[in-house]
Scaffold this active site. Structure first.
Site, short mmCIF file in Angstrom:
data_model
loop_
_atom_site.label_atom_id
_atom_site.label_comp_id
_atom_site.label_asym_id
_atom_site.label_seq_id
_atom_site.Cartn_x
_atom_site.Cartn_y
_atom_site.Cartn_z
N ARG A 279 0.59 -1.53 0.41
CA ARG A 279 0.15 -0.14 -0.26
C ARG A 279 0.73 0.93 -0.20
O ARG A 279 1.74 1.27 0.67
CB ARG A 279 -0.69 -0.38 1.49
CG ARG A 279 -1.78 -1.41 1.31
CD ARG A 279 -2.95 -0.96 2.28
NE ARG A 279 -3.97 -0.16 2.29
CZ ARG A 279 -4.98 0.02 1.74
NH1 ARG A 279 -4.92 -0.68 1.16
NH2 ARG A 279 -5.41 0.76 2.02
N HIS A 451 -2.74 -23.58 34.39
CA HIS A 451 -2.76 -24.62 33.56
C HIS A 451 -3.72 -25.21 32.95
O HIS A 451 -5.11 -25.12 34.62
CB HIS A 451 -1.93 -25.61 34.46
CG HIS A 451 -1.53 -27.17 33.97
ND1 HIS A 451 -0.89 -27.06 32.78
CD2 HIS A 451 -2.44 -28.28 34.02
CE1 HIS A 451 -1.23 -28.79 32.22
NE2 HIS A 451 -1.91 -28.79 33.35
P1 FAD Z 1 -7.67 5.11 6.80
O1 FAD Z 1 -7.63 3.43 7.57
O2 FAD Z 1 -6.97 4.72 5.14
O3 FAD Z 1 -8.06 6.07 6.57
C1 FAD Z 1 -8.53 6.72 6.09
C2 FAD Z 1 -10.08 7.40 5.89
O4 FAD Z 1 -9.83 8.85 5.54
C3 FAD Z 1 -10.12 6.73 4.65
O5 FAD Z 1 -11.58 6.70 5.72
C4 FAD Z 1 -10.62 7.59 3.56
O6 FAD Z 1 -11.81 7.59 2.47
C5 FAD Z 1 -10.64 9.02 4.26
N1 FAD Z 1 -9.46 10.37 3.25
C6 FAD Z 1 -8.94 10.26 2.72
N2 FAD Z 1 -8.50 11.18 2.24
C7 FAD Z 1 -9.21 12.44 3.19
C8 FAD Z 1 -9.32 13.60 2.02
N3 FAD Z 1 -9.19 14.16 1.61
N4 FAD Z 1 -10.78 13.55 2.59
C9 FAD Z 1 -11.43 13.61 3.60
N5 FAD Z 1 -11.31 11.38 3.51
C10 FAD Z 1 -10.10 11.50 3.12
N6 FAD Z 1 -4.55 -3.59 10.33
C11 FAD Z 1 -4.39 -4.41 11.31
O7 FAD Z 1 -3.60 -3.25 12.32
N7 FAD Z 1 -4.85 -5.76 11.03
C12 FAD Z 1 -5.77 -6.40 10.38
O8 FAD Z 1 -5.69 -7.31 10.88
C13 FAD Z 1 -5.38 -5.68 9.06
N8 FAD Z 1 -5.80 -6.14 8.13
C14 FAD Z 1 -6.18 -5.21 6.86
C15 FAD Z 1 -6.10 -6.46 5.45
C16 FAD Z 1 -6.49 -5.27 5.35
C17 FAD Z 1 -7.26 -6.30 4.20
C18 FAD Z 1 -5.88 -3.91 4.14
C19 FAD Z 1 -6.19 -3.40 3.21
C20 FAD Z 1 -5.29 -3.51 5.95
C21 FAD Z 1 -5.60 -4.32 7.41
N9 FAD Z 1 -4.99 -3.51 7.81
C22 FAD Z 1 -4.79 -4.00 9.18
C23 FAD Z 1 -4.33 -2.27 7.92
C24 FAD Z 1 -5.26 -1.24 8.26
O9 FAD Z 1 -6.23 -1.13 7.56
C25 FAD Z 1 -4.62 0.48 8.44
O10 FAD Z 1 -3.47 0.42 8.90
C26 FAD Z 1 -5.92 1.27 8.80
O11 FAD Z 1 -6.94 1.03 8.61
C27 FAD Z 1 -4.79 2.75 8.64
O12 FAD Z 1 -5.35 3.81 9.57
P2 FAD Z 1 -5.86 5.29 9.12
O13 FAD Z 1 -6.16 5.92 10.68
O14 FAD Z 1 -3.86 5.80 8.75
O15 FAD Z 1 -6.70 5.20 7.43
P1 NAD Z 2 2.50 -6.69 1.61
O1 NAD Z 2 3.86 -5.21 1.94
O2 NAD Z 2 2.57 -7.35 3.21
O3 NAD Z 2 3.43 -7.40 1.03
C1 NAD Z 2 3.18 -7.18 -0.21
C2 NAD Z 2 3.94 -8.35 -1.52
O4 NAD Z 2 3.86 -8.01 -2.45
C3 NAD Z 2 5.84 -8.43 -0.81
O5 NAD Z 2 5.77 -9.48 -0.58
C4 NAD Z 2 6.23 -7.83 -2.02
O6 NAD Z 2 7.37 -8.22 -2.32
C5 NAD Z 2 5.33 -8.32 -3.18
N1 NAD Z 2 5.35 -8.11 -4.53
C6 NAD Z 2 5.33 -6.36 -4.70
N2 NAD Z 2 5.76 -5.89 -6.06
C7 NAD Z 2 5.74 -7.56 -6.57
C8 NAD Z 2 5.28 -7.72 -7.83
N3 NAD Z 2 5.72 -7.16 -9.27
N4 NAD Z 2 5.42 -8.72 -8.08
C9 NAD Z 2 4.82 -10.20 -7.09
N5 NAD Z 2 5.16 -10.21 -5.73
C10 NAD Z 2 5.09 -8.77 -5.84
O7 NAD Z 2 2.32 -5.39 1.32
P2 NAD Z 2 -0.22 -6.05 1.67
O8 NAD Z 2 -0.23 -7.30 2.03
O9 NAD Z 2 -0.14 -5.62 0.46
O10 NAD Z 2 -0.65 -5.48 2.58
C11 NAD Z 2 -0.10 -3.61 2.51
C12 NAD Z 2 0.06 -3.30 4.43
O11 NAD Z 2 -1.26 -3.73 4.94
C13 NAD Z 2 0.60 -4.22 5.05
O12 NAD Z 2 1.84 -3.82 5.23
C14 NAD Z 2 0.29 -4.57 6.27
O13 NAD Z 2 0.77 -3.11 7.39
C15 NAD Z 2 -1.20 -4.15 6.47
N6 NAD Z 2 -1.98 -5.04 6.51
C16 NAD Z 2 -2.12 -5.67 8.03
C17 NAD Z 2 -2.66 -6.96 8.57
C18 NAD Z 2 -2.85 -7.07 9.36
O14 NAD Z 2 -2.21 -6.50 10.49
N7 NAD Z 2 -2.15 -8.59 10.08
C19 NAD Z 2 -3.45 -7.43 7.17
C20 NAD Z 2 -3.57 -7.37 5.90
C21 NAD Z 2 -2.69 -6.08 5.65
#
Ligand code: FAD
Ligand code: NAD
Length: 479
Positions: A279, A451
């Site tokens: 991301r 335990h």
């Molecule tokens: P965000 O959650 O991205 O929120 C930002 C908000 O700002 C959004 O609603 C967006 O629309 C809004 N916004 C953006 N620009 C503007 C603007 N100019 N004006 C008004 N609004 C705006 N993290 C974990 O810790 N545990 C997990 O299990 C986990 N699982 C994940 C699974 C997936 C599939 C993904 C994609 C991410 C996951 N993450 C997880 C990562 C986590 O979602 C992010 O780290 C977290 O949401 C970041 O929070 P944030 O508040 O920085 O931004």
């Molecule tokens: P990531 O950075 O964890 O993994 C991306 C992977 O894609 C890497 O291993 C990278 O080497 C590989 N990659 C990049 N370019 C490639 C290519 N051209 N071909 C093949 N492989 C390639 O990113 P993500 O899985 O997209 O997740 C993004 C972020 O969201 C994570 O870093 C994490 O912080 C957050 N997240 C957290 C959780 C959680 O806390 N359980 C769950 C989901 C996401």
């Protein structure tokens, strides 16, 4: 005259909404601007985490693990099941209901705390003014004493794998398949690729994960990474390392993926493809150049340790700033910044942020890996203990994995804890608490653990740091 607020937060994800609530707790007049529109076309708070990230992915992981257990694990307990099947539509609807409850819950919390929720886009101007553009296109300028930027992140796009509606998808699309794809490709063996790959694999998809790097989950302890890779492969995930995607094409509802690996050029045909290659900070149109906010060399908003930008009174938190992209990291930064604005002392301990991969087995860690400690030339000792030697794990038929504790050789202080195994996401919090209080391995050795419990594996790993594990035949003979 411009409406004025003590704090304007741009972004209503786990960073932004927590900051807004905390600032309101401290008596400030707060507005939170968020522009997210959900798939029903309605504004929804909670950001990536609640709408298309943490919460919906865990809902699907939990549903599909129950299905997996019913199919493959119940028999060992003597539970006979026949004809277990998955109604994918019902599973997705359940996920959507959970998301709605979470996002409505955030809206309720903002209201209860007197935070003004502005639905639309925010943009920081010079002089801590914020331009707010509502979804209907109308604009107004707000005057803020303090601004918190919390706009989060967006999926990285691959030019050679453009998204194609419902066929080549990012993390959001991967939560919406209405039927189990027979063949599923995933680009990227990162956290998203492994979690969402696991979801569909458990329902019967043949999942192939293509990862460009030759190391599996490089940020994870090597032993832990190896164990997870072995387990996921056993579950049927075909994870191919050093596989570099060069192109994709879609025809007749099939995706052809071209990639190169150690054997040269390869082709793979799948029904759906998930692109999960990381991301990037979402800073598009977030501030004007004369606002004074700067980016760092990696495109994140430049901030100091306390999340202050180069402009006094303007802060940035969460995925748009350096550090792990994790919801709890965003939340803690939001709370810290609100407290600083409120005149309090506050800090986030970046050395103690836990990470979890919610696969099965789960992986969780906090602090330094053995590889990091070794590379830094620090003297250290290691204790490990396997779930296979734990009575509760045996009772639960959950014996895969281990806990590993890294401690300083001289001071005995715990430097890192690494877990692969059942309930790793919960057990890791014991390590976080211990490390926050500067615990030594001996401190943990002396504590009484209930335990039978999975946490005893953590206790035994702490004992093993000094060769004192009770339930180990291979005792290191120290003292
Ligand atoms: P965000 O959650 O991205 O929120 C930002 C908000 O700002 C959004 O609603 C967006 O629309 C809004 N916004 C953006 N620009 C503007 C603007 N100019 N004006 C008004 N609004 C705006 N993290 C974990 O810790 N545990 C997990 O299990 C986990 N699982 C994940 C699974 C997936 C599939 C993904 C994609 C991410 C996951 N993450 C997880 C990562 C986590 O979602 C992010 O780290 C977290 O949401 C970041 O929070 P944030 O508040 O920085 O931004
Ligand atoms: P990531 O950075 O964890 O993994 C991306 C992977 O894609 C890497 O291993 C990278 O080497 C590989 N990659 C990049 N370019 C490639 C290519 N051209 N071909 C093949 N492989 C390639 O990113 P993500 O899985 O997209 O997740 C993004 C972020 O969201 C994570 O870093 C994490 O912080 C957050 N997240 C957290 C959780 C959680 O806390 N359980 C769950 C989901 C996401």
């Amino acid at each position: 005259m411009a409406k004025s607020f003590d704090v304007v937060v741009i972004g209503g994800g786990p960073g932004g909404y927590a900051a807004a609530i905390k600032a309101a707790h401290l008596g400030m007049n707060v507005a939170c601007i968020d522009m997210y529109i959900n798939k029903e076309g309605k504004p929804a708070l909670g950001g990536t985490c609640a709408n298309v990230g943490c919460i919906p992915s865990k809902a699907l992981l939990d549903s599909t693990w129950k299905f997996h257990e019913a199919q493959q694990d119940f028999a060992v307990h003597g539970i006979e099941t026949t004809g277990v099947s998955m109604n994918v539509g019902a599973m997705i609807k359940r996920k959507d209901d959970i998301v709605r409850k979470q996002t409505d819950g955030v809206a309720m919390l903002l209201k209860a705390n007197g935070v003004t929720w502005l639905q639309g886009r925010g943009k920081l101007l010079a002089g801590k003014q914020v331009e707010f553009t509502a979804h209907d296109g109308s604009t107004e300028t707000l005057q803020a004493a303090n601004v918190i930027l919390a706009s989060g992140s967006a999926p990285i796009k691959l030019p050679m794998a453009p998204l194609v509606d419902g066929v080549v998808v990012d993390n959001a699309g991967a939560l919406e398949f209405q039927a189990v794809p027979k063949r599923l490709g995933v680009i990227g063996a990162g956290i998203i690729g492994l979690e969402l790959g696991s979801v569909w694999n458990r329902l019967g998809s043949q999942v192939v994960v293509l990862e460009a790097m030759d190391t599996f989950l490089p940020m994870v302890d090597r032993q832990v990474g190896k164990e997870l890779l072995k387990s996921l492969q056993k579950q049927g995930l075909d994870i191919r390392l050093a596989a570099r995607v060069t192109g994709t094409s879609v025809a007749n509802n099939e995706v052809t993926i071209e990639f190169t690996d150690a054997n040269g050029e390869q082709k793979l045909v799948v029904d759906k493809l998930i692109v999960a290659v990381g991301r990037r900070p979402f800073t598009a149109d977030l501030f004007t150049t004369d606002s004074g906010v700067n980016l760092d060399e990696r495109g994140f908003i430049f901030v100091k340790d306390n999340c202050a930008t180069d402009v006094p009174g303007v802060y940035a938190i969460g995925d748009i700033v350096r550090g792990p992209a994790l919801a709890h990291k965003a939340t803690e930064e939001g709370v810290m910044v609100a407290e600083i604005i409120g005149g309090h002392h506050a800090a986030v301990n970046y050395d103690c942020i836990p990470s979890v991969v919610y696969t099965h087995p789960e992986v969780a860690w906090v602090g330094k890996t053995e590889e990091q400690v070794k590379a830094a030339g620090e003297e250290y000792k290691v204790g490990t203990f396997a779930f296979a030697a734990n009575g509760r794990a045996a009772a639960a038929n959950e014996t895969t994995g281990f806990v590993k504790v890294v401690a300083d050789e001289k001071t005995d202080r715990v430097l890192g804890v690494h877990i692969v195994g059942p309930q790793a996401s919960e057990i890791i919090m014991q390590a976080v608490i211990a490390m926050e209080f500067g615990a030594s391995a001996e401190d943990l050795q002396m504590m009484v653990f209930a335990h039978p419990g999975l946490s005893e594996v953590f206790h035994e790993a702490c004992l093993d740091v000094d060769g004192k594990a009770i339930h180990s035949a291979k005792r290191k003979r120290k003292k």
